[in-house]
Design a protein around this motif. Structure first.
Motif: not given
Length: 290
Positions: A139-146
């Motif tokens: 989830l964190i990675g998906e948010v960071r990647a936009g």
């Protein structure tokens, strides 16, 4: 993060001094945050959600909490969690700066996704749970990647996290729904027709599950048993297959096709296209013209 005083319900900015790297309601009722906080002390605060705090520091985090018998010292190792039930008061003191990740799920969201009524999480500190950690990092990675995977991917991860929370951190572990019999043919036809009609939209697993009159978590298990892949993988495969048809019948640019099919951009379509077919959309067009 919606902290409140336990006794009065008055909102409290408990993280007012934190340096927030990101904060996003990834789906309605699911909040993801990452930040760093200086030394921190709270007294009788509550969060009206299932609250999961992850230690993102490379070293153990020592904290003091006020328990029934007085002060209790807890240690959160790197990659471990503090899990707090909705509305459970907590009083903490952390004596140094720390980097954290937070997941907060509304109880009604967990109920909708899992079908589990009145589920309560167990209070726990220093929870080492690799699957919970990887879902949180996803989830964190998906948010960071936009949000390159779109809402359907985010919904899939939140559904998996909610199901894992119920199964592994609920006060009473639920009975796993039986997949015997699976989806009926009528349910399957309704679901497939719905996906095809809404393929270009940002549909969620919960939207699809509603067509079968099932909770998202239960539906996902039955769908995978029936179709051999998760709802997210099925939707992504059908989008890529439709993109291939458009690229094969017409002189459309890859970016135009990506937008028409519901991808976040050219790179998202290219990545998924190569994963499914072994070549990029541009390479496919070049071969199709020969």
């Amino acid at each position: 993060m919606p902290f409140r005083e336990a006794e009065t319900g008055v909102p409290v900015e408990a993280l007012a001094d934190a340096e927030m790297e990101m904060s996003a309601e990834v789906v309605p009722g699911a909040l993801v945050e990452v930040g760093s906080n200086p030394e921190w002390e709270t007294r009788d605060l509550v969060v009206p959600r299932h609250y999961l705090a992850l230690n993102l520091d490379p070293e153990p985090l020592e904290l003091e909490r006020r328990g029934a018998g007085g002060i209790v010292r807890e240690t959160l190792m790197p990659k471990s969690f503090w899990v707090n039930p909705p509305g459970r008061p907590f009083s903490h003191r952390v004596a140094r700066k720390n980097r954290f990740g937070l997941i907060a799920l509304k109880p009604d969201l967990v109920t909708r996704l899992t079908g589990r009524e009145e589920m309560e999480t167990m209070l726990a500190y220093g929870v080492a749970d690799p699957q919970l950690y990887h879902l949180t990092r996803a989830l964190i990675g998906e948010v960071r990647a936009g949000f390159p995977g779109g809402l359907v991917f985010m919904q899939s991860v939140v559904t998996a996290l909610a199901a894992h929370l119920v199964r592994n951190h609920g006060v009473e572990p639920p009975t796993r729904p039986s997949v015997q019999g699976g989806l009926t043919q009528q349910q399957t036809n309704r679901v497939i027709d719905f996906i095809e009609a809404r393929l270009v939209d940002d549909i969620t697993v919960e939207d699809i599950a509603a067509e079968a009159a099932l909770s998202a978590g239960h539906f996902s298990r039955l769908f995978k048993a029936k179709m051999g892949e998760t709802p997210y993988r099925y939707v992504m495969r059908r989008r890529v297959e439709r993109a291939r048809t458009l690229l094969d019948h017409g002189d459309r640019r890859v970016g135009e096709v990506a937008r028409r099919i519901g991808f976040s951009g050219t790179s998202h379509l290219t990545r998924q296209f190569k994963h499914h077919f072994g070549i990029t959309p541009s390479q496919f067009q070049q071969e199709a013209r020969r």
